[in-house]
Design a protein around this motif. Structure first.
Motif, PDB file in Angstrom:
ATOM      1  N   GLU A 135      81.828  -3.942 -74.179  1.00 21.11           N
ATOM      2  CA  GLU A 135      82.707  -2.826 -73.849  1.00 21.11           C
ATOM      3  C   GLU A 135      82.620  -2.491 -72.362  1.00 21.11           C
ATOM      4  OE1 GLU A 135      85.002  -1.103 -75.567  1.00 21.11           O
ATOM      5  OE2 GLU A 135      84.673  -2.687 -77.039  1.00 21.11           O
ATOM      6  N   LEU A 136      81.389  -2.448 -71.865  1.00 23.66           N
ATOM      7  CA  LEU A 136      81.197  -2.095 -70.458  1.00 23.66           C
ATOM      8  C   LEU A 136      81.912  -3.097 -69.565  1.00 23.66           C
ATOM      9  CD1 LEU A 136      77.430  -1.078 -70.251  1.00 23.66           C
ATOM     10  CD2 LEU A 136      79.416   0.393 -70.508  1.00 23.66           C
ATOM     11  N   SER A 137      81.789  -4.352 -69.908  1.00 22.42           N
ATOM     12  CA  SER A 137      82.378  -5.359 -69.024  1.00 22.42           C
ATOM     13  C   SER A 137      83.902  -5.285 -69.084  1.00 22.42           C
ATOM     14  CB  SER A 137      81.829  -6.729 -69.379  1.00 22.42           C
ATOM     15  OG  SER A 137      82.820  -7.550 -69.913  1.00 22.42           O
ATOM     16  N   THR A 138      84.464  -5.035 -70.278  1.00 21.48           N
ATOM     17  CA  THR A 138      85.914  -4.864 -70.369  1.00 21.48           C
ATOM     18  C   THR A 138      86.378  -3.748 -69.452  1.00 21.48           C
ATOM     19  OG1 THR A 138      85.565  -5.288 -72.713  1.00 21.48           O
ATOM     20  CG2 THR A 138      87.790  -4.696 -72.036  1.00 21.48           C
ATOM     21  N   LEU A 139      85.674  -2.611 -69.547  1.00 24.62           N
ATOM     22  CA  LEU A 139      86.082  -1.454 -68.756  1.00 24.62           C
ATOM     23  C   LEU A 139      85.929  -1.723 -67.264  1.00 24.62           C
ATOM     24  CD1 LEU A 139      84.644   1.399 -70.962  1.00 24.62           C
ATOM     25  CD2 LEU A 139      87.044   1.021 -70.415  1.00 24.62           C
ATOM     26  N   THR A 140      84.835  -2.378 -66.913  1.00 24.19           N
ATOM     27  CA  THR A 140      84.584  -2.647 -65.505  1.00 24.19           C
ATOM     28  C   THR A 140      85.710  -3.482 -64.914  1.00 24.19           C
ATOM     29  OG1 THR A 140      82.259  -2.701 -66.066  1.00 24.19           O
ATOM     30  CG2 THR A 140      82.851  -3.490 -63.897  1.00 24.19           C
ATOM     31  N   ASN A 141      86.121  -4.493 -65.664  1.00 28.72           N
ATOM     32  CA  ASN A 141      87.194  -5.345 -65.151  1.00 28.72           C
ATOM     33  C   ASN A 141      88.518  -4.603 -65.124  1.00 28.72           C
ATOM     34  OD1 ASN A 141      85.458  -7.441 -64.773  1.00 28.72           O
ATOM     35  ND2 ASN A 141      85.782  -8.267 -66.839  1.00 28.72           N
ATOM     36  N   LYS A 142      88.778  -3.878 -66.217  1.00 34.88           N
ATOM     37  CA  LYS A 142      90.068  -3.211 -66.324  1.00 34.88           C
ATOM     38  C   LYS A 142      90.254  -2.200 -65.207  1.00 34.88           C
ATOM     39  CE  LYS A 142      91.696  -0.361 -69.674  1.00 34.88           C
ATOM     40  NZ  LYS A 142      91.446   0.143 -71.034  1.00 34.88           N
ATOM     41  N   ARG A 143      89.178  -1.522 -64.879  1.00 32.22           N
ATOM     42  CA  ARG A 143      89.310  -0.441 -63.898  1.00 32.22           C
ATOM     43  C   ARG A 143      88.902  -0.870 -62.487  1.00 32.22           C
ATOM     44  NH1 ARG A 143      86.415   4.463 -66.961  1.00 32.22           N
ATOM     45  NH2 ARG A 143      86.304   5.258 -64.834  1.00 32.22           N
ATOM     46  N   ASN A 144      88.696  -2.145 -62.288  1.00 33.06           N
ATOM     47  CA  ASN A 144      88.305  -2.627 -60.965  1.00 33.06           C
ATOM     48  C   ASN A 144      87.098  -1.885 -60.411  1.00 33.06           C
ATOM     49  OD1 ASN A 144      89.888  -4.796 -60.064  1.00 33.06           O
ATOM     50  ND2 ASN A 144      91.646  -3.391 -60.031  1.00 33.06           N
ATOM     51  N   LEU A 145      86.121  -1.705 -61.238  1.00 34.12           N
ATOM     52  CA  LEU A 145      85.049  -0.794 -60.866  1.00 34.12           C
ATOM     53  C   LEU A 145      84.166  -1.300 -59.733  1.00 34.12           C
ATOM     54  CD1 LEU A 145      84.016   0.804 -64.246  1.00 34.12           C
ATOM     55  CD2 LEU A 145      85.224   1.816 -62.338  1.00 34.12           C
ATOM     56  N   PHE A 146      84.096  -2.632 -59.590  1.00 30.08           N
ATOM     57  CA  PHE A 146      83.265  -3.127 -58.497  1.00 30.08           C
ATOM     58  C   PHE A 146      83.812  -2.661 -57.161  1.00 30.08           C
ATOM     59  CE2 PHE A 146      81.836  -6.299 -61.684  1.00 30.08           C
ATOM     60  CZ  PHE A 146      80.493  -6.050 -61.568  1.00 30.08           C
ATOM     61  N   GLU A 147      85.140  -2.810 -57.027  1.00 28.11           N
ATOM     62  CA  GLU A 147      85.772  -2.412 -55.780  1.00 28.11           C
ATOM     63  C   GLU A 147      85.615  -0.915 -55.540  1.00 28.11           C
ATOM     64  OE1 GLU A 147      90.137  -3.433 -53.884  1.00 28.11           O
ATOM     65  OE2 GLU A 147      89.627  -4.129 -55.891  1.00 28.11           O
ATOM     66  N   VAL A 148      85.917  -0.149 -56.592  1.00 31.26           N
ATOM     67  CA  VAL A 148      85.840   1.311 -56.468  1.00 31.26           C
ATOM     68  C   VAL A 148      84.425   1.733 -56.115  1.00 31.26           C
ATOM     69  CG1 VAL A 148      86.083   3.486 -57.712  1.00 31.26           C
ATOM     70  CG2 VAL A 148      87.712   1.644 -58.118  1.00 31.26           C
ATOM     71  N   SER A 149      83.465   1.180 -56.843  1.00 38.61           N
ATOM     72  CA  SER A 149      82.085   1.601 -56.653  1.00 38.61           C
ATOM     73  C   SER A 149      81.589   1.290 -55.252  1.00 38.61           C
ATOM     74  CB  SER A 149      81.198   0.926 -57.692  1.00 38.61           C
ATOM     75  OG  SER A 149      79.859   1.203 -57.434  1.00 38.61           O
ATOM     76  N   GLU A 150      81.992   0.137 -54.738  1.00 38.68           N
ATOM     77  CA  GLU A 150      81.536  -0.219 -53.409  1.00 38.68           C
ATOM     78  C   GLU A 150      81.993   0.821 -52.391  1.00 38.68           C
ATOM     79  OE1 GLU A 150      82.581  -4.190 -52.249  1.00 38.68           O
ATOM     80  OE2 GLU A 150      81.835  -3.828 -50.206  1.00 38.68           O
ATOM     81  N   LEU A 151      83.262   1.229 -52.519  1.00 35.74           N
ATOM     82  CA  LEU A 151      83.783   2.223 -51.587  1.00 35.74           C
ATOM     83  C   LEU A 151      83.093   3.578 -51.799  1.00 35.74           C
ATOM     84  CD1 LEU A 151      85.700   2.900 -49.339  1.00 35.74           C
ATOM     85  CD2 LEU A 151      87.520   3.229 -51.003  1.00 35.74           C
ATOM     86  N   GLU A 152      82.887   3.939 -53.045  1.00 39.67           N
ATOM     87  CA  GLU A 152      82.182   5.200 -53.350  1.00 39.67           C
ATOM     88  C   GLU A 152      80.834   5.235 -52.651  1.00 39.67           C
ATOM     89  OE1 GLU A 152      83.694   6.202 -57.940  1.00 39.67           O
ATOM     90  OE2 GLU A 152      81.666   5.487 -57.568  1.00 39.67           O
ATOM     91  N   GLN A 153      80.099   4.125 -52.802  1.00 39.89           N
ATOM     92  CA  GLN A 153      78.768   4.068 -52.212  1.00 39.89           C
ATOM     93  C   GLN A 153      78.836   4.182 -50.694  1.00 39.89           C
ATOM     94  OE1 GLN A 153      75.675   3.701 -53.691  1.00 39.89           O
ATOM     95  NE2 GLN A 153      76.501   3.835 -55.760  1.00 39.89           N
ATOM     96  N   GLU A 154      79.866   3.555 -50.119  1.00 40.55           N
ATOM     97  CA  GLU A 154      79.951   3.615 -48.671  1.00 40.55           C
ATOM     98  C   GLU A 154      80.255   5.013 -48.191  1.00 40.55           C
ATOM     99  OE1 GLU A 154      81.902   0.749 -46.443  1.00 40.55           O
ATOM    100  OE2 GLU A 154      80.812  -0.914 -47.362  1.00 40.55           O
TER     101      GLU A 154
END
Lengths: 499, 574
Positions: free
Chosen positions: B340-359
């Motif tokens: 489930e987590l991986s589905t959501l991560t991909n669907k919501r582009n979370l890697f990209e979002v999270s990277e910017l959040e962290q920055e």
């Protein structure tokens, strides 16, 4: 070091039922006032009693152990010292926080890692102080009512008029002439709403406010059995619908009956359940024992045999079966569908199944004979190797004193069978040729060994494996002792006897 | 200092004090959750507790006089009344009554008067009045604790009780410090202090008899650190909470597609589930490989088991069955969650979002970040909630920046139909004005410096761009343990206990307005380093629940600090 006097007086105090404080001599229980005096006294008075002291200690240690274990539940701060450390500490002598007492320190350490139950506050005393006076008042009131009830029912006349008279004789009825309203519902009395009297307190009420205690219950409360009363009377009473009571009296009696019921209530369900619990309790030590046996088998010990383990396993299996049958019996007891009782029965059954599955059927499998032999073989090899190295060292000594190799080799074989065998054979094996070497067959030790073997056999049959274990260990010690003695007498000059 | 064993020991005490025999346990809504966090149903069965009943709902009149009844309730007025009714008309043979907190004597008296059939055998306070989530994390499940930026009275009472019970169950009599300038934490600190002095006999633990520093209770305010709950998380527990929401250690997957029937509701308890216990602080990448390993191991085993040829094999199979099933259950469960987590991560582009959040959280690069935000939030692949969070982080970070363009970003959100009022509410809730303080509270400036330092902290020594951020709490606690001067920022309410410049051995932190699993991770790391820290809060937030709390807390407040965003403040544009 068990001869340390400080260690000893620690344990002495905690174990003796009357608590003695101070620097006590563990043997004569004399208070010596200070460490120096005590040491001095001890070395002078009891120097030669060392052996006696040892046995005293053995006793004390087991007692102290129990005591300390009991203390585990107590508060960390107090018990760690009061349980193990000397009363001299409590006596105000701070220096006596005994560093030698390893056991005490270990306990403190255990406490560190273990979390104790948090704070709590009981209100039960206060609760009782409020509740009990009330209950006592009720109780005396209820008792009075029951005595009256008893008198009332004891020889109740069948005739209506006579009965009324009997009732009024037992309990004086209140004079109703001045009572215009029912005290309960405050409605006025008239032709249609007549006055009635409570048969137990004589109070007045209207018909609507009257309660009736079924005769059956009344008889029970008055501890009279209704079976004796004659059937005609029964019919009449049934028409009567029970004893007329006021609200308050009925409530008191009901409460009493209720309490009685809840204290004595033991339906089928509870009885079967208790049996299950009993079985579960009984099987617990068996489970532990089984684990121990299996472990020891895998370790290559020969204290227990496979037969022991499978016998025990069989016993556990039987108990599991018995529990299963009983929990099924619980399910079979009738109860309303959808009721709490039904849910309860299901939960009990579920719990039984869980216990059986997780604790009793998931036991590790036994190694088979071949495996055991393998393990034991390996262990024997190890032992042999160890012994051989020792022997090699001993050999030089032998050769020096001109003793033949023959003795050594027998010794090697002997020790091999010693590691394996718990049977008399091994003993005979090496005791027979050595009779020449000053060991008589009626050696008390050998006799002792034979007796113990008998006991072991008996204990095995009774599946009392704890006893088997202790006896086996004793047996080992004895055998070792005999063996040592023989070796010593054979090679009187060999310095390194097995320690 | 383990909260789960704290609760467990209490419950075990209840079960053992009532002696042998079949038992029913009578609970209220809160105590049901409290018990369920520490024990599974089968644990309770093993302790002869076969039935569970709620005192406040769905009661039947069936009398089971052969049952003993353990009553474990919170001492609320309503519960007392319900219990009194029960005692007047008892359905079970004996009652062992345990209150989860301090109860007034008058209530005891009232109950005693109702016990006319002498069925009560014990009346006790056992302080199991908090939800133990992890051994070092507790929650009180108060989803909103403020209204108009002041305490809700009920939430305040509950918080006082919760903290009191944590202290009592761990036997701590602490120095109480609170965040200076935060009215909420000051009030709470005062009330907890009042409680400890009123019940001084209870709190008499003689903890500092041997000269060690007394424990510390540190009451903080969520409004000091609004950043942590907004960030996307990558450690297992935190991530599951952020994306799937954990409630009382349970994850509800019933709304998700393709979830097997057995896994509609999952229990995630580190105590009962060994795999989870070991991996809840592991990050997403690690957990993936761990699961893979586990699966291979399991497959190997399963494969082995298929080769059941002889009777002996079968027997072996049955004998190992319970462990077999247990293991297969855990693996499947976590596989399902990770899926489930991986589905959501991909669907919501979370890697990209999270990277910017962290920055945004860790680096000051206004113009570059602004451009990236603009690009990302206009992207339809990014969910609107994630977009709002990005804008919120930007707004918090660059609130006082000369070229701050929050309005521009909000315009984009508005065109996408997002709830723009979240951002101004958040500024009102935890903007620089809160974090900085006013004329009378100069100390706040030093803290603002600290926060900035925290925010500016660069990439130094951080390998993973998704986990650069460390919460403010970690720094605060490090200061505490280093023995820094705490008085200016965290004054003590009972200064007579304060030792002269000695760091405390044990610290209980309570955050008004909720904690996060990221902070729990920091506390876990500190505990691994040998400190003793317990963390708790009114609730455990993920970004969604935090935003809800902010909206509730600021509802009806006149917005003074967000004049420039006034257009986006109303919620009409939903």
């Amino acid at each position: 070091m068990s001869t340390n006097p400080f260690d000893s007086d620690d344990d002495q105090d905690t174990t003796s039922c009357e608590i003695l404080e101070g620097f006590l001599c563990p043997i004569c229980r004399e208070d010596l006032k200070s460490i120096d005096f005590l040491t001095d006294h001890f070395s002078r008075a009891h120097a030669e009693e060392e052996d006696a002291l040892k046995s005293v200690f053995k006793d004390i240690f087991t007692k102290a152990k129990k005591k300390i274990l009991n203390n585990l539940n107590d508060d960390r701060g107090t018990s760690s010292y009061s349980g193990g450390s000397s009363s001299a500490t409590r006596g105000g002598n701070g220096e006596q926080r005994n560093p030698n007492n390893a056991r005490t320190r270990m306990n403190v350490y255990n406490f560190m890692g273990k979390q104790t139950v948090g704070a709590e506050c009981s209100h039960f005393e206060y609760f009782q102080s409020v509740r009990n006076p009330r209950l006592e008042r009720y109780a005396s009131e209820t008792n009075k009512l029951i005595i009256r009830l008893h008198r009332l029912l004891k020889d109740l006349p069948t005739d209506a008029m006579q009965r009324k008279q009997h009732e009024q004789q037992t309990v004086a009825w209140l004079d109703g002439s001045s009572v215009k309203l029912c005290p309960d519902c405050a409605k006025s009395f008239h032709i249609a709403r007549r006055q009635h009297h409570c048969r137990l307190c004589g109070g007045i009420m209207c018909n609507d406010c009257s309660k009736f205690l079924p005769l059956e219950n009344a008889m029970q409360l008055a501890s009279l059995s209704s079976t004796r009363s004659d059937p005609i009377q029964q019919v009449q009473h049934d028409q009567l619908g029970g004893v007329r009571l006021c609200h308050h009296c009925l409530w008191l009696l009901d409460t009493r009956q209720d309490m009685h019921e809840s204290r004595t209530c033991r339906p089928m369900l509870v009885q079967v359940y208790d049996q299950i619990r009993q079985l579960q309790k009984e099987v617990m030590p068996d489970l532990d024992m089984y684990m121990k046996i299996v472990n020891s088998l895998y370790e290559g010990d020969s204290i227990f045999t496979i037969a022991d383990a499978s016998a025990l396993r069989g016993k556990i299996g039987q108990t599991a079966e018995a529990i299963d049958v009983r929990s099924k019996r619980i399910m079979a007891i009738h109860s309303e569908p959808g009721s709490r009782e039904e849910a309860l029965k299901k939960a009990v059954r579920l719990c039984c199944i869980q216990t059986i599955k997780e604790r009793m059927l998931s036991l590790p499998p036994l190694p088979d004979e071949a495996q055991i032999r393998q393990i034991q073989e390996r262990k024997r090899m190890e032992t042999e190797q160890r012994i051989q190295t020792e022997q090699r060292m001993a050999m030089e000594a032998f050769e020096r004193y001109g003793l033949g190799n023959a003795a050594t080799t027998t010794a090697v074989i002997d020790s091999g069978s010693f590691a394996q065998g718990s049977d008399l054979q091994s003993l005979n094996n090496w005791s027979a040729p050595q009779t020449a070497a000053n060991v008589r067959v009626d050696d008390p030790l050998v006799e002792q060994i034979n007796i113990i073997k008998g006991y072991i056999k008996q204990a095995r049959q009774e599946m009392n494996f704890e006893v088997v274990e202790t006896l086996e260990i004793n047996l080992r010690e004895l055998q070792r002792e005999v063996y040592e003695r023989q070796r010593r007498s054979q090679n009187a000059l060999t310095p390194e006897a097995e320690a | 200092m383990n909260l789960i064993s704290g609760i467990k020991l209490y419950i075990e005490k209840m079960c053992s004090e009532s002696g042998p025999g079949m038992k029913i346990i009578l609970l209220d809504k809160d105590t049901t959750s409290i018990i369920s966090m520490a024990f599974s149903q089968s644990d309770m069965l093993q302790r002869e507790v076969y039935l569970f009943e709620r005192i406040d709902s769905g009661r039947s009149n069936e009398r089971l006089k052969y049952l003993k009844c353990i009553v474990f309730i919170r001492p609320t007025k309503q519960n007392i009344q319900l219990l009194a009714n029960e005692l007047r008309n008892p359905k079970y043979s004996a009652y062992f009554i345990y209150f989860s907190n301090i109860i007034p004597r008058t209530d005891i008296k009232y109950l005693a008067e109702c016990d006319e059939s002498e069925s009560v055998r014990e009346v006790k306070e056992l302080y199991a009045d908090y939800l133990c989530v992890n051994p070092n994390l507790f929650s009180l499940n108060i989803s909103n604790c403020m209204t108009r930026l002041n305490w809700l009275p009920d939430a305040l009472t509950r918080s006082v009780q919760g903290i009191t019970s944590v202290l009592l169950s761990l036997k701590l009599n602490p120095v109480i410090r609170y965040r200076a300038g935060s009215q909420a934490s000051q009030l709470l600190a005062k009330l907890v202090y009042d409680q400890t002095t009123k019940e001084s006999t209870l709190f008499d633990f003689r903890s500092n008899a041997d000269g060690t520093a007394p424990p510390l209770l540190l009451i903080l305010d969520r409004r000091d650190d609004p950043v942590t709950p907004l960030l996307h998380q990558w450690t297992y527990q935190a991530m599951v909470h952020e994306l799937l929401t954990i409630r009382n250690n349970r994850v509800d997957l019933s709304e998700r597609a393709n979830v097997p029937k057995d896994f509609r509701e999952l229990v995630l308890s580190g105590d009962q589930d060994d795999f989870y216990g070991k991996n809840m602080y592991a990050n997403y990448g690690e957990i993936g490989s761990t699961i893979k390993q586990l699966m291979e191991e399991f497959q190997r085993k399963a494969h082995d088991q298929k080769k059941v040829e002889s009777i002996a094999d079968m027997k072996n199979f049955i004998e190992t069955y319970p462990q077999f099933k247990k293991m297969s259950g855990t693996v499947q469960k976590h596989l399902c969650v990770i899926g489930e987590l991986s589905t959501l991560t991909n669907k919501r582009n979370l890697f990209e979002v999270s990277e910017l959040e962290q920055e945004i959280a860790c680096k000051a690069e206004h113009s570059a970040q602004l451009q990236r935000i603009k690009k990302l939030i206009a992207d339809e692949r990014i969910s609107i909630d994630d977009a709002i969070k990005l804008v919120a982080l930007y707004a918090l970070r660059y609130e006082r920046h000369a070229n701050c363009d929050t309005s521009g970003l909000l315009q984009i959100i508005k065109t996408r139909g997002g709830r723009t009022q979240i951002v101004p509410s958040l500024i009102e809730y935890a903007g620089t004005h809160v974090r900085q303080g006013d004329l009378f509270n100069m100390v706040r400036i030093t803290d603002a410096v600290k926060l900035t330092r925290n925010l500016i902290k660069g990439l130094k020594g951080v390998e993973n761009v998704f986990t650069q951020h460390t919460p403010l709490l970690k720094e605060t606690l490090e200061d505490v343990f280093k023995g820094r001067e705490l008085d200016p920022i965290y004054p003590a309410i009972n200064s007579e206990l304060v030792p002269f410049r000695r760091p405390p051995q044990e610290v209980v932190v309570f955050i008004v307005g909720g904690v996060t699993y990221e902070e729990a991770l920091s506390v876990h790391q500190l505990n691994n380093a040998g400190y003793k820290v317990i963390l708790g809060g009114t609730t455990i937030h993920n970004s969604e629940s935090f935003i809800n709390e902010v909206l509730m807390a600021t509802d009806g407040v006149q917005f003074k600090h967000t004049k420039s965003m006034v257009r986006y403040c109303s919620s009409d544009n939903l």
